[in-house]
Design an enzyme around this catalytic site. Structure first.
Site, short mmCIF file in Angstrom:
data_model
loop_
_atom_site.label_atom_id
_atom_site.label_comp_id
_atom_site.label_asym_id
_atom_site.label_seq_id
_atom_site.Cartn_x
_atom_site.Cartn_y
_atom_site.Cartn_z
CB ILE A 26 -0.72 0.03 0.72
CG1 ILE A 26 -1.65 -1.33 1.55
CG2 ILE A 26 -1.50 1.18 1.34
CD1 ILE A 26 -2.43 -1.43 0.10
CE1 TYR A 165 -1.80 -5.99 11.23
CE2 TYR A 165 -3.66 -7.28 11.41
CZ TYR A 165 -2.44 -6.01 10.94
OH TYR A 165 -3.54 -5.64 9.82
CE LYS A 169 -1.97 -1.57 12.04
NZ LYS A 169 -1.89 -0.47 10.78
CB THR A 202 0.18 -6.35 0.57
OG1 THR A 202 -0.15 -6.72 2.07
CG2 THR A 202 -0.76 -5.00 -0.04
#
Length: 294
Positions: A26, A165, A169, A202
């Site tokens: 990204i 994770y 976030k 990605t």
């Protein structure tokens, strides 16, 4: 919900951006499009050789400048913020996913250090020199996040890579909420916006060191997700369009997995002002960096 396809990034000539983690995924696509639309883009990257190779492939009326930045290292963040100069937009994009338990050079759990704390410190150190907005790149995984501000290092709880994770976030979302609240309270016209890429192919999961996440990154998103240029569109929208502070942009499709940029919702925890203040206070304590507009 029907949303028209959006790829019309406005002309960015005369504007200057910082994009962290701009050598792949990204971040790379965001920087590439901004250069193509005329912006000067500072690529904040850990590997300057890889950054230079990425910059060489960016074409357009703008230009890319490479600067070393390791967002997991607070000293690197401070040095970068001191030398980067004035910018219009800071895009806090760099991130890791599903890595084995470990700590940064500052003794902070790696997901929190890389995905949230370093970006908290970077935004606040740069804020007096930001002219337009801060963009926070989060993830739909924030909806699964549980943030225990009394155990950010996972010392009392069993460590789970994906849970760490998701918590980082969620911390991104709380930073978005609280920084915008404080800016508005102080009468600042600066905006804080957020974005997430949905399901996008990605490299973030492919190098996690975790078998399932590596498979998902290598094959899963490629089979059912969007290419990186499509996944970058919510970030570009949040960075360049006239949207209000605290906006959150993601794909319009079911579950926000696929689609074109649109305003999307967030979890109840991500909209909790008390949790946002607690996360802010813990982040200031860990980073040593608070808010100053002067």
């Amino acid at each position: 919900m029907s949303v028209r396809p959006w790829t019309a990034v406005p002309d960015q000539r005369g504007r200057r951006f910082v994009v962290t983690g701009a050598t792949s995924g990204i971040g790379l696509m965001t920087a590439r499009v901004l250069v193509h639309r005329g912006a000067e883009v500072v690529l904040g990257v850990r590997n300057v050789e890889k950054g230079a190779a990425a910059a060489d492939r960016m074409t357009g009326p703008g230009r890319a400048v490479v600067e070393r930045l390791d967002v997991s290292d607070l000293a690197s963040v401070e040095a970068f913020a001191e030398r980067v100069g004035d910018v219009d937009v800071l895009v806090n994009n760099a991130g890791i996913l599903g890595v084995a338990q470990g700590t940064s050079v500052d003794g902070v759990e790696l997901h929190l250090a890389t995905n949230h704390l370093g970006h908290h410190a970077l935004a606040l150190r740069m804020l007096p020199r930001i002219g337009d907005r801060v963009v926070v790149v989060s993830s739909n995984s924030h909806r699964h996040g549980e943030l225990d501000v009394s155990d950010l290092g996972w010392q009392r709880r069993p460590y789970k890579p994906y849970a760490a994770y998701a918590a980082s976030k969620l911390a991104n979302m709380l930073f978005l909420l609280e920084l915008q609240r404080r800016l508005t309270q102080d009468g600042s016209t600066l905006r804080v916006t957020g974005a997430h890429p949905g399901s996008t192919a990605t490299a973030i999961t492919a190098s996690s060191g975790h078998g399932f996440f590596s498979w998902l990154g290598s094959w899963g998103h490629q089979l059912v997700g969007m290419p990186a240029w499509r996944g970058a569109l919510p970030t570009l929208y949040a960075a360049t369009m006239d949207v209000p502070g605290n906006s959150y942009i993601g794909p319009h499709g079911p579950g926000e997995f696929l689609g074109w940029p649109t305003m999307v919702g967030r979890s109840a925890a991500a909209a909790d002002p008390a949790l946002a203040r607690a996360c802010w206070d813990a982040s200031v304590e860990l980073s040593g960096v608070g808010l100053s507009l002067r």
